[in-house]
Design an enzyme around this catalytic site. Structure first.
Site, PDB file in Angstrom:
ATOM      1  N   ASP A 155      12.866  -8.203  -1.260  1.00  0.00           N
ATOM      2  CA  ASP A 155      11.734  -8.126  -0.344  1.00  0.00           C
ATOM      3  C   ASP A 155      12.171  -8.725   0.988  1.00  0.00           C
ATOM      4  O   ASP A 155      13.113  -9.522   1.033  1.00  0.00           O
ATOM      5  CB  ASP A 155      10.564  -8.912  -0.950  1.00  0.00           C
ATOM      6  CG  ASP A 155       9.313  -8.842  -0.099  1.00  0.00           C
ATOM      7  OD1 ASP A 155       9.050  -7.773   0.461  1.00  0.00           O
ATOM      8  OD2 ASP A 155       8.610  -9.855  -0.001  1.00  0.00           O
ATOM      9  N   ASP A 191       7.963 -12.262  -3.340  1.00  0.00           N
ATOM     10  CA  ASP A 191       7.039 -13.399  -3.382  1.00  0.00           C
ATOM     11  C   ASP A 191       5.582 -12.969  -3.465  1.00  0.00           C
ATOM     12  O   ASP A 191       4.716 -13.781  -3.747  1.00  0.00           O
ATOM     13  CB  ASP A 191       7.235 -14.308  -2.157  1.00  0.00           C
ATOM     14  CG  ASP A 191       7.002 -13.569  -0.841  1.00  0.00           C
ATOM     15  OD1 ASP A 191       6.758 -12.353  -0.878  1.00  0.00           O
ATOM     16  OD2 ASP A 191       7.075 -14.218   0.220  1.00  0.00           O
ATOM     17  N   ASP A 202       5.002  -7.433  -5.368  1.00  0.00           N
ATOM     18  CA  ASP A 202       6.337  -7.401  -5.952  1.00  0.00           C
ATOM     19  C   ASP A 202       6.330  -7.530  -7.471  1.00  0.00           C
ATOM     20  O   ASP A 202       7.347  -7.275  -8.119  1.00  0.00           O
ATOM     21  CB  ASP A 202       7.189  -8.545  -5.382  1.00  0.00           C
ATOM     22  CG  ASP A 202       7.385  -8.433  -3.888  1.00  0.00           C
ATOM     23  OD1 ASP A 202       7.709  -7.331  -3.421  1.00  0.00           O
ATOM     24  OD2 ASP A 202       7.191  -9.434  -3.185  1.00  0.00           O
TER      25      ASP A 202
END
EC number: 7.2.2.19
Length: 1033
Positions: A385, A726, A730
């Protein structure tokens, strides 16, 4: 229009087309159970029919049977609550704790030990049933094996139980209460009781209680980062602005946060039907694949079981052909199988992984699943990410443009090294506007807190500007006091500017100062002059072109750009007591002076570029997967090295060559930036082609479901995939990945609980440490297994010789147990502390199907080379003991039958001495003890040679790993206790052993060491040769 809605919505919400085609391909290979699981996941990814963002207020009222002013009636709300259920996430079917516990009891090594224990009890049962005077050794051995499994299973279950359930973390995000209008009255009700059609009000600081279609809004901004990965606060209004519901401004999503302003909206989805509900279902519905180390252990169990059963059956046939009774032959079969079971290896592997996990925790990598320790070392692809993982998760001033120049600001964590020119009069004006035209404030009482760590009340952009000003100008709050604000127009999505009017601190200047910031093109429209070197100049074509060039350059770097201007209001028109009215705007908003541009970005963490470079040298592909804008994503990818400086995308080549994108040869591009829109239209084969052909990839504007599809695509390439993230968005991908890595500080509970590992410092660079530890533990587990398997041959050969040659049994099952669970446990664990032999971060990740934990080279070398040498050394000690007591080796052949007959009390040795049954039994136990000591002495040599697989132990250093010497000391102490202190306890089958017998096997131990050093020497001299391929494990 309907079809268009669905099609565009699917860009952000799913990839049904992809999964359907993938399902069709895989369906040919899957059995019915796999197809059933695929269809369940398909159901989770299906498209939603949502067009509420396009409907007018009247159409919404009609659709949901409500009234915008009066709300629902209590009766109707009760009916809807009964029909749809509470506004809560449904927990998935829980696996009973007893089932989780039982799974730990029968997985991997455990099943092998259970089989061994059951066979021991069967052997005793056969002996007992046939009225033989069998000892209880097999009973004891079975009990100990069962205890090893149970204790190790409890430990592993405890480790797993520490992880909380994913759904509970989603539940924590749900707001507890909501302000709703029902029966024309405003009421505060539990959020669980909200139903579709309810009219709710939200304000700054509230969590959104359901998916809401906004009807009225006043300066409302929401934080969507947990859903979309966008760092910037997203403005919300009642206007329909985009076909895609995730992009339009008139929908607010369940569990996101309202940062500021107020809004009123209609509930359009509740509970599991909300976006967050679908992500929750997707995350909890995704099954974990077997970890690579679990696969390796299973492979190892198959090897050990195969060898044990094959040898057992072979010698069962031999025993029967030698006229042994079938029952006796079965007992021999069981004994051989049990002798092959590495009883201590289950505990050793578990403890070794735990020690590595503790070591990683000290380096800020918290491992929740022990097997994930090694998985990280096997990782070949990291899907990371962007926001908060690669970046600092805070907007920061990156560039400034004034005096026709672009200046670079310090974007490091401290921002203390601002090197741009601050002597210009233009900068003095620009810095003043930045400080004054800003609503953000530090919370009081933070004077001693470093500026960058202070808590700010305000959105991300305002916070960035405030901290930037505080670092450069000093006390911003004092500057504002000296330049008192008298009027203000906050930023809104319609005007796209923020304006404030201030008294000036210059006592000689009675004029008011009006400062403005906003979208650069809007700010420039309001200006007729521009400040250059502190002087106002006409805003001519050249200055306008310079502005546009700078604006495009900053925007092209993926940065958010703001324009700044000011105007000193004439004192005669705006005297000191003038009353400013922001509603009628009784002051000028044109002919201002343009001062400069400022751009912001969520900058990369300072340690990330180096970490990405290390991943590249380690053969690990780093892919960025983000919900953010492709321009921003590409800019960050370039700054951290995910896209190399000399790499170009197809679009870059087209731009450089001034040709259409379609004319570019795709093979000329090394990098690719793929958007969610493009991904939605791809077949699995097209995605596979991109993943295989481009070494540098960025996926932007992706949805949670698409992140999942990307992970599955990587896994189709036989990659071991790590996913970092986070946000709530996700969690499905974290769960699906071979190893999920969540951020410990900024990470949501959902992400942490879906992950196998948590980075306590939110630092991507910590992953590199984890990869190194994972690779090291794989190497060291190889050494541990090689060390453990070696003695198996020395433990097995006595049974074979006992059957074929008819010698008195050289070693008993209880004695073997003391080797496996007594002398060898600590040395096995000590190998986990061994340092690397070479730079393991400069080699490619291991191939999960070719680079096995236990390969044929390891098995052959351990069993047939060192194992046979060790068996010969142990037999030497055994024969020495018997010879010194009067039985020459030749006299022992075929002596077994007479030796074991209880009624024979006058058995003669080679010198004619007669031995009673008790004396023979005592001598047999002495032989057990001698054989035990012979193995133990040679295992010391085996332990030392296992320190390295290629290097000489002198290159590695004999004393670098001090724990090895603790292990050797423990071996000697346990052996001394058993052969001296406890030698008088007959139940243990040990006796007091003379000192000289300890040294009989020493020459064999030295031979083992010399033999292995020669092997390693040839490996180093002839890399890639036949010797290297067959003698390196």
């Amino acid at each position: 229009m309907r079809r268009k809605t669905l099609e565009i919505y699917s860009v952000e919400l799913d990839g049904t087309k992809d999964t359907k085609q993938l399902g069709q391909e895989e369906g040919k290979k899957c059995n019915e159970l796999d197809l059933k699981k695929s269809s369940q996941k398909e159901e989770l990814k299906k498209e939603l029919d949502l067009d509420d963002h396009k409907l007018t207020s009247e159409e919404l009222e009609q659709k949901y049977g409500t009234n915008i002013i009066r709300g629902l009636s209590s009766t109707r709300a009760a009916e809807l609550l009964a029909r749809d259920g509470p506004n809560a996430l449904s927990p998935p079917k829980q696996t009973p704790e007893i089932i989780k516990f039982l799974k730990q009891m029968i997985g991997g090594f455990s099943i092998l030990l259970w089989v061994g224990a059951i066979l021991c009890w069967i052997a005793y049962g056969i002996q007992y049933a046939s009225n033989q005077s069998g000892s209880l050794d097999n009973v004891y051995l079975g009990v100990v094996l069962a205890l090893v499994v149970i204790l190790t299973g409890i430990f592993a279950y405890y480790q797993e139980a520490k992880s909380t359930n994913i759904m509970s973390s989603f539940s924590k995000m749900i707001p507890q209460e909501a302000l709703v209008t029902r029966d024309a009255e405003k009421k505060v009700i539990p959020a669980e009781q909200l139903v579709v059609g309810d009219i709710v009000e939200i304000k700054g600081g509230d969590q959104i209680p359901a998916d809401i279609r906004l009807l009225f809004s006043q300066g409302c901004k929401v934080d969507n980062s947990s859903l979309t990965g966008e760092s910037e606060p997203q403005p919300r209004s009642a206007e329909f602005t985009h076909e895609n519901p995730l992009e339009t401004k008139n929908i607010a999503f369940y569990s996101t946060t309202c940062l500021e302003g107020t809004a009123t909206g209609m509930v359009i989805n509740t509970g599991d039907r909300t976006i967050i509900g679908r992500i929750a279902s997707l995350a909890s519905g995704v099954g974990n694949e077997k970890t690579p180390i679990a696969t390796e252990i299973e492979h190892f169990v198959h090897i050990v079981a195969g060898v044990a059963v094959s040898i057992g059956i072979l010698f069962f046939i031999i025993a029967v052909s030698l006229k042994y009774r079938v029952l006796d032959s079965i007992i021999f079969l069981i004994g051989i199988i049990v002798a092959n079971v590495p009883e201590g290896l289950l505990a050793t592997v578990t403890v070794t992984l735990s020690l590595t996990a503790k070591r990683m925790a000290k380096k800020n990598c918290l491992v929740k699943n022990l097997e994930a320790v090694e998985t990280l070392g096997s990782t070949s692809v990291i899907c990371s990410d962007k926001t908060g993982t690669l970046t600092q998760n805070r907007m920061t001033v990156a560039h400034l443009w004034f005096d026709s120049q672009i200046f670079t600001a310090d974007t490091s964590e401290s921002q203390s090294n601002q090197a741009f020119d601050q002597s210009s009069g233009t900068w003095a004006s620009l810095s003043k506007i930045i400080a004054l035209c800003n609503r953000a404030e530090f919370r009081p009482g933070q004077e001693n807190v470093p500026i960058m760590k202070r808590v700010v009340v305000g959105d991300a952009s305002e916070t960035a500007l405030l901290k930037f000003s505080e670092v450069i100008l000093g006390d911003v709050m004092e500057i504002r006091k000296r330049n008192r604000k008298v009027a203000e127009i906050p930023f809104n999505s319609t005007n796209k500017f923020q304006l404030s009017i201030h008294e000036t601190e210059d006592p000689g200047d009675p004029r008011f100062l009006m400062v403005m910031k906003g979208a650069p093109e809007r700010i420039l429209e309001k200006c007729s002059t521009i400040m250059i070197n502190g002087q106002e100049q006409p805003l001519d074509k050249n200055n306008a072109n310079a502005f546009h060039t700078a604006y495009m350059e900053l925007g092209g770097m993926g940065e958010r750009v703001l324009g700044f201007c000011h105007l000193y209001l004439p004192a005669h028109e705006f005297p000191e007591n003038y009353s400013f009215d922001v509603d009628t705007m009784n002051f000028p908003t044109s002919n201002l002076c343009f001062v400069g541009l400022l751009s912001m970005i969520d900058p990369p963490r300072s340690t990330v570029p180096d970490a990405v470079a290390k991943c590249r040298s380690a053969g690990i592909k780093v892919i960025m997967v983000t919900g953010d804008h492709p321009i921003t994503a590409k800019a960050i990818a370039k700054s951290v090295g995910i896209i190399s400086a000399n790499s170009e995308t197809v679009e870059d080549i087209a731009k450089r060559c001034n040709i259409a994108v379609e004319q570019v040869n795709k093979q000329d591009a090394r990098a690719a930036v793929v958007t969610g829109m493009e991904l939605k239209d791809m077949t699995p084969e097209q995605l596979d082609e991109i993943l295989a052909n481009y070494p540098e990839i960025v996926f932007a504007r992706t949805s949670p479901q698409q992140k999942l599809i990307i992970v599955e695509g990587c896994q189709r390439q036989n990659a071991v995939v790590a996913v970092t993230g986070d946000g709530v968005n996700d969690s499905p991908a974290l769960k699906k990945a071979d190893i999920g890595i969540a951020m410990g500080i900024a990470g949501s509970d959902a992400a942490k609980n879906a992950a196998d590992m948590v980075l306590l410092d939110d630092n991507f660079a910590s992953i590199v440490t984890g990869v190194e530890e994972g690779r090291l533990i794989f190497d060291n587990l190889k050494k541990t297994i090689a060390y453990t398997l070696t003695k198996n041959i020395a433990e097995l050969c006595p049974f074979l010789v006992y059957i074929i040659v008819g010698l008195p049994l050289p070693i008993g099952t209880i004695t073997i147990l003391f080797i496996d669970l007594g002398t060898d446990i600590i040395p096995s664990i000590a190998l986990a502390y061994e340092k690397v032999e070479s730079d393991i971060m400069n080699r490619k990740p291991r191939h999960k199907k070719k680079d096995r934990l236990v390969n044929h080279q390891l098995a052959i070398y351990s069993y047939l080379h060192i194992g046979l040498m060790q068996a010969l050394g142990a037999f030497l000690v055994y024969f020495t003991v018997y010879a010194q007591q009067g039985f020459w080796p030749t006299s022992l052949i075929q002596l077994r039958v007479k030796w074991e007959q209880d009624y024979v009390n006058d058995l003669e040795d080679s010198y004619g001495q007669q031995w009673t049954r008790y004396q023979r039994k005592y001598l047999e136990w002495t032989g057990y003890t001698a054989f035990f000591v012979g193995i133990m002495v040679q295992q010391i040599a085996d332990l030392i040679i296992r320190k390295t697989r290629r290097n000489s132990i002198f290159q590695q250093g004999l004393f670098r790993n001090k724990v090895i010497w603790v292990g050797i000391t423990s071996q000697i102490i346990v052996a001394l206790i058993l052969s001296c202190g406890l030698g008088s306890i007959t139940a243990l089958n040990f006796t007091m052993l003379r000192v000289q017998y300890w040294f009989v096997a020493v020459p064999h131990a030295i031979l083992i060491w010399v033999y292995d050093e020669v092997r390693k020497l040839f490996l180093r001299l002839y890399p890639g040769s036949w010797w290297d391929k067959n003698m390196y494990y």
